[in-house]
Design an enzyme around this catalytic site. Structure first.
Site: not given
Length: 307
Positions: A158-160, A164
């Site tokens: 997931a690009k959550s 980051y």
């Protein structure tokens, strides 16, 4: 580089002025990082402005939301059109597109399920992520002391926003140490990826990249480069990569929407190859930018032209 405001931001189906795009301080995402997002580029090509690989980007966005049980009810095709319209409304020939789906304002607490799911799309001008000379001359990087997230903690696929925070630690450590970027290892000590980029290695004529199971984001540019490598008559080996393999590589390069294809000239102050962009990296860049500039037939339907 300071962010240059555009005219309008799309918020749940309505365009608002840049300065009026606000959320409440008690919005769930502010307190718990409950957001998923994408980074997409629109390029000014010889045939007009075109967005690069928007469909797989939005598919990954929706998949990321699904992993976090964030049900956003806008149909897939309509959301793609909203991204296109945001670029159009702002009158931009080339830009970076940031769509985000997030938990909104209702309750505070770890349980997010009673909060609404909202979305916005913002666009802005963005040049070379790792510097204007990085594409040709390469960058100096270090192996970070921070590892990528462990399996079954946070979903690496997931690009959550929460993921980051880990990327920020990697990036800050690198910059404060005098490097442009950091490379993270996974929790088993094998190479994972950069703070915001996937990684490829060239050694003895073979090309390697880290597998999805090494806590990497399945990058759209990563997938693009694998296709380009095959077009050049070569193949990619996806395997676990020990740290020391970085130091003896003939070529190293990052891939990503922001980084595009950026060569790495040193790792931990050890020169890579001849200390500059290598021949395979050069060939891949040339082919990549031919696609981005609409100078070759778009046989993969990667470009969505603005109407």
């Amino acid at each position: 580089m300071p962010l240059k405001p555009s005219k309008k931001i799309w918020m749940d189906g309505k365009f608002v002025d840049w300065d009026d795009a606000r959320i409440h301080v008690c919005t769930h995402v502010v307190h718990y990082g409950s957001a998923v997002f994408e980074g997409i580029r629109c390029y000014e090509t010889k045939k007009g402005s075109a967005i690069f690989r928007i469909d797989p980007h939005i598919k990954r966005l929706y998949n990321s939301a699904k992993m976090y049980r964030m049900d956003y009810d806008m149909p897939f095709d309509e959301y793609i059109e909203a991204c296109i319209e945001t670029v159009r409304v702002n009158g931009m020939d080339a830009c970076y597109i940031r769509p985000m789906i997030y938990r909104g304002y209702s309750e505070l607490g770890v349980n997010p399920l009673n909060n609404p799911v909202n979305s916005f799309i913002v666009v802005w001008e963005w040049g070379n992520y790792l510097g204007p000379e990085a594409i040709e001359q390469g960058v100096d990087v270090c192996v970070s002391s921070w590892n990528r997230i462990a399996p079954n903690t946070l979903p690496a696929l997931a690009k959550s926003g929460a993921n980051y925070m880990n990327s920020q630690l990697i990036k800050m450590e690198a910059i404060l140490g005098g490097y442009s970027e950091g490379i993270a290892l996974d929790t088993t000590g094998y190479v994972s990826e950069g703070s915001g980029e996937n990684l490829f290695i060239v050694q003895d004529g073979r090309i390697y990249t880290t597998p999805i199971g090494a806590s990497v984001l399945p990058g759209i540019t990563r997938d693009t480069v694998i296709t380009l490598i095959e077009e050049l008559g070569m193949s990619v080996v996806e395997q676990l990569i020990p740290r020391e393999m970085l130091y003896i590589a003939d070529e190293l390069f990052f891939t990503g929407t922001a980084a595009e294809i950026t060569p790495i000239r040193s790792v931990d102050k050890i020169g890579i190859g001849e200390g500059k962009r290598g021949p395979i990296t050069t060939r891949l860049q040339e082919l990549f930018f031919k696609y981005l500039n609409a100078e070759t037939k778009d046989r993969h339907n990667w470009l969505t032209f603005m109407k």
